[in-house]
Design an enzyme around this catalytic site. Structure first.
Site, short mmCIF file in Angstrom:
data_model
loop_
_atom_site.label_atom_id
_atom_site.label_comp_id
_atom_site.label_asym_id
_atom_site.label_seq_id
_atom_site.Cartn_x
_atom_site.Cartn_y
_atom_site.Cartn_z
N ARG A 36 75.09 11.89 19.99
CA ARG A 36 73.66 11.76 19.73
C ARG A 36 73.26 10.46 19.05
O ARG A 36 72.09 10.09 19.02
CB ARG A 36 73.18 12.92 18.89
CG ARG A 36 73.69 12.91 17.45
CD ARG A 36 73.23 14.12 16.67
NE ARG A 36 73.68 14.08 15.29
CZ ARG A 36 73.51 15.08 14.42
NH1 ARG A 36 72.88 16.17 14.82
NH2 ARG A 36 73.93 14.97 13.18
N ALA A 184 88.78 9.27 -2.73
CA ALA A 184 89.00 8.00 -2.04
C ALA A 184 87.70 7.22 -1.84
O ALA A 184 87.65 6.01 -2.08
CB ALA A 184 89.68 8.27 -0.69
N VAL A 270 80.71 13.02 -3.78
CA VAL A 270 81.18 14.32 -4.26
C VAL A 270 81.57 15.25 -3.11
O VAL A 270 81.43 16.47 -3.21
CB VAL A 270 80.11 14.99 -5.15
CG1 VAL A 270 79.97 14.25 -6.46
CG2 VAL A 270 78.77 15.06 -4.43
N ALA A 319 90.31 10.54 9.56
CA ALA A 319 90.10 10.21 10.97
C ALA A 319 91.35 10.48 11.80
O ALA A 319 91.26 11.02 12.92
CB ALA A 319 89.69 8.74 11.10
N HIS A 445 115.07 -8.17 4.22
CA HIS A 445 114.86 -8.86 2.95
C HIS A 445 114.33 -10.26 3.22
O HIS A 445 114.81 -10.93 4.13
CB HIS A 445 116.19 -8.95 2.18
CG HIS A 445 116.10 -9.77 0.93
ND1 HIS A 445 115.56 -9.26 -0.24
CD2 HIS A 445 116.46 -11.05 0.67
CE1 HIS A 445 115.62 -10.20 -1.17
NE2 HIS A 445 116.15 -11.30 -0.63
#
Length: 466
Positions: A36, A184, A270, A319, A445
């Protein structure tokens, strides 16, 4: 209007919906996608990706400010908030157009409008109050996502009280911001604005920031944030707010004390609520609990032929979880051999603040609560040559193992680029790798990934470089 028949109709074009539609088409199912507003959903247009563009700007700004540590002299550093926002919005538009190309490439019919269930296997699509399509399908997958939760008395007005949408497109930089919620989303916005010089305060009702993370990582994050100048109030509740002409005075209760704070803007972070309205669910057997559709392990609802995935179907609200659920759902529909239910413990979580935070699997406390006898390994960034060379010596990689079987139960990280590193552990856990195989793996390394090796070695008393 004649009905159009499909094998699968997906309602919602976010990272769950469009991935589901593409996979369904790949499996030979005639597929339509109903969207939409904008392809890519909240994640691509107003969430995951454009916020990472903003955070990348903040990261570069932070690095330039510390250029002298790298032997560079730079003067006259400034930023243009309008240009920062434009870059973020341009990236969102580019990616949304890319989703459209992918759907076309895979021969998915895209229908612009709002989908509503009108009968068994039937969906009506409306746009601007007009009916634009009537669809019939054997399988209808709901992927309508979620939106920001609104607390009574703290409704966003787009001017003084923001949700993530307004926080992403400021027309001017406020001098002070209160972020309500330290998950997050809240912490990422706090990190972005703080880095660009805004006086930021974070209020969290629970005893610690990033409360879903491992307690040790959460504590390290709190120390890093506050050391950097971010103000954080835990075990605190916003009681009320009073709007001025261009600021807000907030009353906060913390540790039994009442505090009043005046800020230019508030960002409400929140939680979220599922987009269940207007889907016609009331005419079905689909069960909804606290705005989220209830499903089984195959994403099936209680109504035959109706499925739900992603944020609409509950946590974790990520996601990549939505995309994976959608693939499982359509592969089960198509009869693909070997498809198995989603194991939520194998879903990595990432927070792109400074420092970055990433995790997969059980926390140390959760593992013990489940009855595991655990071995825990730790390796600090300061023991890694690449981290020191990058100028990023603060951080930690933590591993949790079952001492009886060697199974990796979880991994938790804080520090530079850990959102890229965590997938190594996710692959290992998916393959049911033991500590032996991880210890025998050769890590290149110098890389940050060597810390992943050392954190495994440390769990078994074999760490080398610390």
């Amino acid at each position: 209007m004649a009905e159009k028949a499909y094998d699968v109709v997906v309602v919602g074009g976010g990272p769950g919906g469009y991935v589901t539609a593409i996979r369904a088409a790949q499996l030979g199912l005639k597929t339509a996608l109903v969207e939409r507003e904008h392809l890519g959903g909240i994640c691509l247009n107003w969430g995951c990706l454009p916020t990472k563009a903003l955070l990348r700007t903040a990261e570069i700004y932070r690095n330039i400010k510390s250029a002298e540590n790298f032997g560079l002299r730079i003067s006259g550093l400034e930023f243009d908030i309008n240009a920062i926002v434009k870059r973020s919005r341009d990236i969102a538009m580019q990616l949304s157009q890319g989703v459209g190309h992918l759907l076309k490439k895979n021969k998915v019919d895209v229908i612009d409008g709002h989908g509503e269930l009108t009968g068994k296997g039937k969906l009506s699509v409306r746009k601007d109050g007009k009916n634009v399509a009537d669809l019939v399908a054997r399988h209808i997958i709901l992927a309508t996502g979620a939106r920001a939760r609104v607390l009574p008395g703290f409704e966003h007005d787009g001017a003084l009280v923001w949700t993530y949408k307004e926080a992403m497109v400021p027309d001017a930089m406020p001098k002070s911001i209160l972020v309500v919620g330290s998950g997050a989303i809240g912490i990422e916005f706090a990190s972005f604005y703080h880095t660009l010089g805004v006086d930021v305060t974070v209020v969290e009702v629970l005893p610690r920031v990033l409360p879903v993370e491992d307690a040790e990582i959460s504590d390290l994050a709190y120390k890093a944030f506050t050391k950097d100048g971010l103000k954080i109030m835990t075990s605190a509740t916003v009681k009320r707010l009073e709007k001025g002409s261009d600021n807000v005075t907030v009353t906060i209760e913390s540790a039994g004390k009442i505090i009043q704070l005046t800020v230019d803007r508030i960002i409400m972070a929140v939680g979220i609520v599922g987009n269940t309205e207007g889907l016609g669910l009331e005419n079905t057997k689909v069960a909804v609990d606290r705005t989220h559709v209830l499903i089984n392990e195959w994403c099936e609802t209680d109504e035959p032929g109706i499925y739900a995935i992603g944020d609409l179907a509950g946590p974790p609200w990520l996601a990549h979880k939505a995309s994976h659920e959608g693939i499982i759902c359509v592969e089960k529909i198509a009869g693909v051999k070997g498809v198995h239910p989603l194991n939520t413990l194998l879903i990595p979580g990432c927070t792109y603040c400074h420092p970055q935070i990433a995790s997969v699997g059980l926390t140390e406390i959760a593992a013990k609560e489940k009855g595991y006898d655990v071995k825990v390994g730790r390796f600090p960034f300061v023991g890694n040559g690449k981290a020191i060379a990058l100028g990023e010596p603060e951080g930690l990689v933590k591993t949790v193992f079952d001492s009886k079987t060697g199974e990796m139960l979880g991994a938790h990280m804080i520090g530079a680029e850990v959102t890229e590193l965590i997938q190594g552990y996710a692959v290992g856990m998916t393959l049911e790798t033991t500590e032996v195989e991880l210890m025998e793996t050769i890590f290149p390394h110098p890389t940050l990934s060597e810390m992943m090796h050392e954190a495994v070695l440390d769990a078994y008393g074999r760490t080398i470089h610390f």
